[in-house]
Design an enzyme around this catalytic site. Structure first.
Site, PDB file in Angstrom:
ATOM      1  N   HIS A 213      -2.689  -2.845  -3.263  1.00 38.55           N
ATOM      2  CA  HIS A 213      -4.036  -2.663  -2.731  1.00 38.55           C
ATOM      3  C   HIS A 213      -5.044  -2.510  -3.869  1.00 38.55           C
ATOM      4  O   HIS A 213      -6.181  -3.008  -3.790  1.00 38.55           O
ATOM      5  CB  HIS A 213      -4.052  -1.434  -1.818  1.00 38.55           C
ATOM      6  CG  HIS A 213      -5.183  -1.419  -0.844  1.00 38.55           C
ATOM      7  ND1 HIS A 213      -5.414  -0.378   0.019  1.00 38.55           N
ATOM      8  CD2 HIS A 213      -6.172  -2.311  -0.585  1.00 38.55           C
ATOM      9  CE1 HIS A 213      -6.468  -0.631   0.760  1.00 38.55           C
ATOM     10  NE2 HIS A 213      -6.950  -1.790   0.413  1.00 38.55           N
TER      11      HIS A 213
ATOM     12  N   HIS B 147       0.841  -1.193   0.000  1.00 37.81           N
ATOM     13  CA  HIS B 147       0.000   0.000   0.000  1.00 37.81           C
ATOM     14  C   HIS B 147       0.881   1.250   0.000  1.00 37.81           C
ATOM     15  O   HIS B 147       2.054   1.184   0.330  1.00 37.81           O
ATOM     16  CB  HIS B 147      -0.822   0.084   1.288  1.00 37.81           C
ATOM     17  CG  HIS B 147      -1.581  -1.134   1.677  1.00 37.81           C
ATOM     18  ND1 HIS B 147      -2.952  -1.205   1.617  1.00 37.81           N
ATOM     19  CD2 HIS B 147      -1.173  -2.334   2.192  1.00 37.81           C
ATOM     20  CE1 HIS B 147      -3.367  -2.379   2.058  1.00 37.81           C
ATOM     21  NE2 HIS B 147      -2.303  -3.086   2.410  1.00 37.81           N
ATOM     22  N   TYR B 148       0.281   2.394  -0.299  1.00 38.01           N
ATOM     23  CA  TYR B 148       0.865   3.657   0.147  1.00 38.01           C
ATOM     24  C   TYR B 148      -0.051   4.255   1.208  1.00 38.01           C
ATOM     25  O   TYR B 148      -1.244   3.945   1.267  1.00 38.01           O
ATOM     26  CB  TYR B 148       1.153   4.621  -0.987  1.00 38.01           C
ATOM     27  CG  TYR B 148       0.004   5.199  -1.793  1.00 38.01           C
ATOM     28  CD1 TYR B 148      -1.192   5.630  -1.224  1.00 38.01           C
ATOM     29  CD2 TYR B 148       0.154   5.390  -3.167  1.00 38.01           C
ATOM     30  CE1 TYR B 148      -2.207   6.199  -1.977  1.00 38.01           C
ATOM     31  CE2 TYR B 148      -0.861   5.956  -3.933  1.00 38.01           C
ATOM     32  CZ  TYR B 148      -2.031   6.360  -3.327  1.00 38.01           C
ATOM     33  OH  TYR B 148      -3.031   6.924  -4.066  1.00 38.01           O
ATOM     34  N   THR B 149       0.524   5.114   2.050  1.00 36.90           N
ATOM     35  CA  THR B 149      -0.254   5.657   3.163  1.00 36.90           C
ATOM     36  C   THR B 149      -1.291   6.667   2.700  1.00 36.90           C
ATOM     37  O   THR B 149      -2.373   6.775   3.295  1.00 36.90           O
ATOM     38  CB  THR B 149       0.666   6.325   4.198  1.00 36.90           C
ATOM     39  OG1 THR B 149       1.500   7.293   3.535  1.00 36.90           O
ATOM     40  CG2 THR B 149       1.544   5.278   4.890  1.00 36.90           C
TER      41      THR B 149
ATOM     42  N   GLU C 220       2.751  -0.775   4.446  1.00 37.83           N
ATOM     43  CA  GLU C 220       2.429   0.580   4.020  1.00 37.83           C
ATOM     44  C   GLU C 220       3.724   1.329   3.710  1.00 37.83           C
ATOM     45  O   GLU C 220       4.674   1.301   4.496  1.00 37.83           O
ATOM     46  CB  GLU C 220       1.680   1.328   5.129  1.00 37.83           C
ATOM     47  CG  GLU C 220       0.272   0.823   5.385  1.00 37.83           C
ATOM     48  CD  GLU C 220      -0.774   1.476   4.491  1.00 37.83           C
ATOM     49  OE1 GLU C 220      -0.392   2.328   3.653  1.00 37.83           O
ATOM     50  OE2 GLU C 220      -1.950   1.128   4.630  1.00 37.83           O
TER      51      GLU C 220
ATOM     52  N   ASP D  38      -3.590   2.553  -4.866  1.00 37.36           N
ATOM     53  CA  ASP D  38      -2.228   2.368  -4.354  1.00 37.36           C
ATOM     54  C   ASP D  38      -1.713   0.940  -4.569  1.00 37.36           C
ATOM     55  O   ASP D  38      -2.511   0.007  -4.602  1.00 37.36           O
ATOM     56  CB  ASP D  38      -2.153   2.761  -2.874  1.00 37.36           C
ATOM     57  CG  ASP D  38      -3.112   2.007  -1.967  1.00 37.36           C
ATOM     58  OD1 ASP D  38      -4.302   1.912  -2.311  1.00 37.36           O
ATOM     59  OD2 ASP D  38      -2.670   1.526  -0.902  1.00 37.36           O
TER      60      ASP D  38
END
Length: 219
Positions: free
Chosen positions: A131, A24-26, A89, A141
């Protein structure tokens, strides 16, 4: 590795293997904001690890616990992705706050961490996903700037060489690979991962050839 354990987790169910890695990215303005949210009981979200842009790893949930990172999602017919996955993340503002490339030290750190996780659980390469792959109608993401080919060269995930294929078979091939094709945005999610130069949702020949290449090497 730093540790800041989140309350947002629970026991994994008995008998369910850990066989997925989700990246994921935050999607928040700062690393601090992201860590605060993942440790806020009212937010009900978390991940096993968070990697800052300077390469600092923070462990939020022990791997033997079920973190709450995937949400409503599906992969290869499994709908409870949280129970069978490890979630990482990456600190990045994301598309909402100024999406940017992932720094070298962050990517290097991710490869080391992800490689260890994949080995530890013998995670199949096709089960290393973003994700957006598992929740295409909701998520983008880690996005089109994420260096999937580099991870694949390090043995984390797959990267295809095109194979001859018919665009009419795209839906079938996507389902065979693992996507929930009934969900809006599934083809865009595939393209974001495997053809990031053009994410248009058009079922064209190049997308078909990349899918055929994936199925030829998928475990």
């Amino acid at each position: 590795m730093e540790q800041r354990l989140s309350p947002n987790c629970e026991r994994r169910p008995d008998g369910v293997p850990v066989d997925m890695l989700v990246i994921h990215y935050t999607g928040m303005e700062s690393a601090g904001d992201a860590l605060e949210r993942m440790c806020d009981p009212s937010a009900k979200v978390s991940a096993h690890y968070c990697i800052d842009e300077d390469g600092t790893i923070t462990r939020l949930v022990n791997e033997d616990m079920r973190a709450w990172h995937a949400g409503v999602s599906s992969w290869r017919g499994h709908h409870d992705v949280n129970s069978r996955s490890v979630g990482i993340e990456l600190v990045n503002p994301g598309h909402e706050f100024g999406y940017r490339e992932f720094p070298e030290v962050q990517v290097t750190t991710l490869i080391l961490l992800a490689s260890a996780i994949v080995r530890r659980y013998a995670i199949p390469a096709r089960n290393v996903v973003g994700h957006s792959d598992i929740a295409p109608s909701r998520k983008q993401d880690p996005g089109e700037l994420f260096p999937w080919p580099r991870l694949a060269r390090a043995g984390v995930g797959l990267w295809p060489a095109p194979q001859p294929a018919d665009p009419d078979d795209i839906q079938m091939m996507m389902a065979d690979y693992g996507y929930r094709v009934e969900e809006d945005g599934a083809l865009k999610a595939f393209q974001r991962h495997f053809r990031p130069s053009r994410v248009d949702g058009v079922p064209d020949e190049e997308s078909a050839e990349l899918l055929a290449g994936l199925l030829a090497i998928a475990d």
